[in-house]
Design a protein around this motif. Structure first.
Motif, PDB file in Angstrom:
ATOM      1  N   ALA A   7      -1.624   0.539  13.740  1.00 24.02           N
ATOM      2  CA  ALA A   7      -0.513  -0.363  13.422  1.00 24.02           C
ATOM      3  C   ALA A   7      -0.411  -1.423  14.516  1.00 24.02           C
ATOM      4  O   ALA A   7      -0.694  -1.147  15.685  1.00 24.02           O
ATOM      5  N   ARG A  55       5.714   1.524  12.261  1.00 24.75           N
ATOM      6  CA  ARG A  55       6.388   0.429  12.966  1.00 24.75           C
ATOM      7  C   ARG A  55       6.638   0.795  14.428  1.00 24.75           C
ATOM      8  O   ARG A  55       6.480  -0.047  15.324  1.00 24.75           O
ATOM      9  N   TRP A  75      11.028  -8.537  11.456  1.00 24.25           N
ATOM     10  CA  TRP A  75       9.657  -8.088  11.254  1.00 24.25           C
ATOM     11  C   TRP A  75       9.272  -8.373   9.808  1.00 24.25           C
ATOM     12  O   TRP A  75       9.952  -7.936   8.881  1.00 24.25           O
ATOM     13  N   ASP A  77       6.700  -7.681   6.904  1.00 18.95           N
ATOM     14  CA  ASP A  77       5.683  -6.696   6.510  1.00 18.95           C
ATOM     15  C   ASP A  77       4.480  -7.421   5.923  1.00 18.95           C
ATOM     16  O   ASP A  77       4.575  -8.047   4.864  1.00 18.95           O
ATOM     17  N   GLY A  79       1.668  -5.759   5.289  1.00 14.94           N
ATOM     18  CA  GLY A  79       0.942  -4.766   4.502  1.00 14.94           C
ATOM     19  C   GLY A  79      -0.169  -4.065   5.254  1.00 14.94           C
ATOM     20  O   GLY A  79      -0.235  -4.071   6.478  1.00 14.94           O
ATOM     21  N   ASP A  80      -1.036  -3.435   4.454  1.00 12.34           N
ATOM     22  CA  ASP A  80      -2.143  -2.636   4.966  1.00 12.34           C
ATOM     23  C   ASP A  80      -3.474  -3.270   4.581  1.00 12.34           C
ATOM     24  O   ASP A  80      -3.576  -3.935   3.561  1.00 12.34           O
ATOM     25  N   THR A  93      -1.984  -1.294   9.492  1.00 15.84           N
ATOM     26  CA  THR A  93      -0.710  -1.822   9.012  1.00 15.84           C
ATOM     27  C   THR A  93      -0.209  -2.822  10.044  1.00 15.84           C
ATOM     28  O   THR A  93      -0.198  -2.510  11.241  1.00 15.84           O
ATOM     29  N   TRP A  95       2.724  -6.055  11.063  1.00 17.62           N
ATOM     30  CA  TRP A  95       3.940  -6.837  10.849  1.00 17.62           C
ATOM     31  C   TRP A  95       3.800  -8.142  11.610  1.00 17.62           C
ATOM     32  O   TRP A  95       3.213  -8.185  12.688  1.00 17.62           O
TER      33      TRP A  95
END
Length: 159
Positions: A7, A55, A75, A77, A79-80, A93, A95
Protein backbone atom coordinates in the motif's frame (compact mmCIF):
# COMPACT_ATOMS: atom_id res chain seq x y z
CA UNK A 1 2.04 -18.52 -6.63
CA UNK A 2 2.87 -16.35 -3.61
CA UNK A 3 0.80 -13.20 -3.19
CA UNK A 4 2.04 -10.11 -1.40
CA UNK A 5 0.13 -6.93 -0.57
CA UNK A 6 1.52 -3.43 -0.68
CA UNK A 7 0.00 0.00 0.00
CA UNK A 8 1.20 3.50 -0.74
CA UNK A 9 0.50 7.21 -1.02
CA UNK A 10 0.95 9.20 -4.23
CA UNK A 11 1.40 12.83 -3.23
CA UNK A 12 0.43 15.28 -5.95
CA UNK A 13 0.45 19.01 -6.45
CA UNK A 14 -0.81 21.34 -9.10
CA UNK A 15 2.27 22.77 -10.74
CA UNK A 16 2.95 25.67 -13.05
CA UNK A 17 0.81 26.06 -16.18
CA UNK A 18 -1.99 23.94 -14.68
CA UNK A 19 0.05 20.73 -14.79
CA UNK A 20 -0.18 18.06 -12.13
CA UNK A 21 3.04 16.82 -10.56
CA UNK A 22 3.61 13.73 -8.44
CA UNK A 23 6.30 12.95 -5.89
CA UNK A 24 8.24 9.77 -6.65
CA UNK A 25 11.17 8.09 -4.95
CA UNK A 26 14.14 6.59 -6.79
CA UNK A 27 14.68 3.04 -5.53
CA UNK A 28 17.74 2.77 -3.36
CA UNK A 29 20.44 0.16 -3.27
CA UNK A 30 23.14 -0.99 -5.66
CA UNK A 31 20.77 -2.60 -8.18
CA UNK A 32 19.16 0.75 -9.06
CA UNK A 33 22.00 3.25 -8.72
CA UNK A 34 22.64 3.67 -12.47
CA UNK A 35 19.05 3.24 -13.65
CA UNK A 36 16.44 5.91 -14.24
CA UNK A 37 13.64 4.64 -16.48
CA UNK A 38 11.32 2.36 -14.48
CA UNK A 39 13.54 2.84 -11.40
CA UNK A 40 11.25 5.21 -9.51
CA UNK A 41 8.33 4.25 -7.29
CA UNK A 42 5.32 5.52 -5.44
CA UNK A 43 6.26 5.46 -1.72
CA UNK A 44 4.75 2.14 -0.64
CA UNK A 45 5.46 -1.07 1.17
CA UNK A 46 4.18 -4.46 2.19
CA UNK A 47 1.66 -5.31 4.86
CA UNK A 48 -0.01 -8.50 6.06
CA UNK A 49 -3.55 -8.90 4.80
CA UNK A 50 -5.94 -9.11 7.73
CA UNK A 51 -3.38 -7.83 10.24
CA UNK A 52 -3.13 -4.20 9.14
CA UNK A 53 -5.53 -1.97 7.23
CA UNK A 54 -4.06 -1.00 3.84
CA UNK A 55 -4.52 2.72 4.54
CA UNK A 56 -2.63 2.43 7.85
CA UNK A 57 0.11 0.52 6.03
CA UNK A 58 0.27 3.21 3.33
CA UNK A 59 0.71 5.92 5.97
CA UNK A 60 3.35 3.89 7.84
CA UNK A 61 5.30 3.02 4.71
CA UNK A 62 5.26 6.60 3.42
CA UNK A 63 6.80 7.81 6.68
CA UNK A 64 9.32 4.94 6.79
CA UNK A 65 10.48 5.52 3.22
CA UNK A 66 10.58 9.33 3.23
CA UNK A 67 11.02 10.21 6.90
CA UNK A 68 8.11 12.65 6.59
CA UNK A 69 4.43 12.34 7.49
CA UNK A 70 1.75 12.11 4.82
CA UNK A 71 0.47 15.65 4.09
CA UNK A 72 -2.82 16.64 5.66
CA UNK A 73 -5.79 16.47 3.35
CA UNK A 74 -8.36 14.14 1.89
CA UNK A 75 -7.25 10.71 0.69
CA UNK A 76 -8.35 9.86 -2.87
CA UNK A 77 -8.79 6.12 -3.40
CA UNK A 78 -6.88 5.23 -6.58
CA UNK A 79 -7.72 1.54 -6.26
CA UNK A 80 -5.66 -1.59 -6.69
CA UNK A 81 -3.31 -2.91 -9.36
CA UNK A 82 -2.19 -6.53 -9.58
CA UNK A 83 0.97 -7.62 -11.30
CA UNK A 84 3.46 -10.40 -10.94
CA UNK A 85 6.62 -12.11 -12.04
CA UNK A 86 8.84 -14.96 -10.95
CA UNK A 87 6.11 -16.86 -9.13
CA UNK A 88 5.10 -13.84 -7.05
CA UNK A 89 1.90 -11.86 -7.48
CA UNK A 90 1.62 -8.41 -5.97
CA UNK A 91 -1.49 -6.37 -5.23
CA UNK A 92 -0.74 -2.68 -4.73
CA UNK A 93 -3.32 -0.28 -3.24
CA UNK A 94 -2.66 3.46 -3.55
CA UNK A 95 -4.27 6.68 -2.35
CA UNK A 96 -3.60 10.14 -3.71
CA UNK A 97 -3.10 13.05 -1.29
CA UNK A 98 -2.55 16.64 -2.36
CA UNK A 99 0.47 18.28 -0.76
CA UNK A 100 3.76 20.01 -1.42
CA UNK A 101 6.75 18.36 0.20
CA UNK A 102 10.35 19.48 -0.28
CA UNK A 103 12.42 16.52 -1.57
CA UNK A 104 15.47 18.00 0.18
CA UNK A 105 13.81 17.31 3.55
CA UNK A 106 13.47 13.58 2.95
CA UNK A 107 15.32 11.27 5.34
CA UNK A 108 14.91 7.79 3.87
CA UNK A 109 14.65 4.58 5.83
CA UNK A 110 17.27 1.89 5.22
CA UNK A 111 17.49 -1.82 4.52
CA UNK A 112 20.26 -4.42 4.72
CA UNK A 113 21.46 -6.41 1.73
CA UNK A 114 24.34 -8.77 1.08
CA UNK A 115 26.41 -6.92 -1.51
CA UNK A 116 28.08 -7.95 -3.68
CA UNK A 117 26.03 -11.15 -3.90
CA UNK A 118 27.57 -14.17 -2.17
CA UNK A 119 30.31 -11.96 -0.67
CA UNK A 120 29.21 -12.39 2.94
CA UNK A 121 29.27 -8.59 3.36
CA UNK A 122 26.09 -6.91 4.52
CA UNK A 123 25.59 -3.32 3.43
CA UNK A 124 23.03 -0.77 4.63
CA UNK A 125 21.27 1.09 1.82
CA UNK A 126 18.54 3.77 1.67
CA UNK A 127 15.06 2.55 0.68
CA UNK A 128 15.00 5.48 -1.71
CA UNK A 129 18.12 7.44 -2.59
CA UNK A 130 16.32 10.57 -3.77
CA UNK A 131 12.87 11.95 -4.45
CA UNK A 132 11.60 14.40 -7.05
CA UNK A 133 8.49 15.94 -8.53
CA UNK A 134 7.49 14.92 -12.06
CA UNK A 135 4.65 15.87 -14.38
CA UNK A 136 2.39 12.91 -15.20
CA UNK A 137 3.95 12.15 -18.61
CA UNK A 138 7.49 12.10 -17.23
CA UNK A 139 6.33 10.11 -14.20
CA UNK A 140 4.97 7.42 -16.53
CA UNK A 141 8.50 6.93 -17.92
CA UNK A 142 10.06 6.91 -14.45
CA UNK A 143 7.65 4.43 -12.80
CA UNK A 144 7.73 0.70 -13.17
CA UNK A 145 5.02 -0.52 -15.55
CA UNK A 146 2.89 -2.02 -12.78
CA UNK A 147 2.43 1.33 -11.02
CA UNK A 148 1.61 3.45 -14.09
CA UNK A 149 -2.18 2.90 -13.96
CA UNK A 150 -2.33 5.01 -10.78
CA UNK A 151 -1.25 8.08 -12.77
CA UNK A 152 -4.19 7.75 -15.14
CA UNK A 153 -6.58 7.26 -12.27
CA UNK A 154 -5.27 10.38 -10.55
CA UNK A 155 -5.62 12.37 -13.79
CA UNK A 156 -9.23 11.15 -14.16
CA UNK A 157 -10.03 12.18 -10.60
CA UNK A 158 -8.56 15.65 -11.13
CA UNK A 159 -10.46 16.27 -14.42
Amino acid sequence: MTEVFSAGVLVYRRGAAATTEVLLGHMGGPLWVRKDASAWSIPKGQYLLGEEHPRAAARREFTEELGLPVPDGPWVDLGDVRYGSGGKRKTVTVWGVEGDLDPAEIVPGTFELEWPPRSGRIGVFPEIDRAAWFDLDTAADKLGKGQRPFLGRLAEYLD
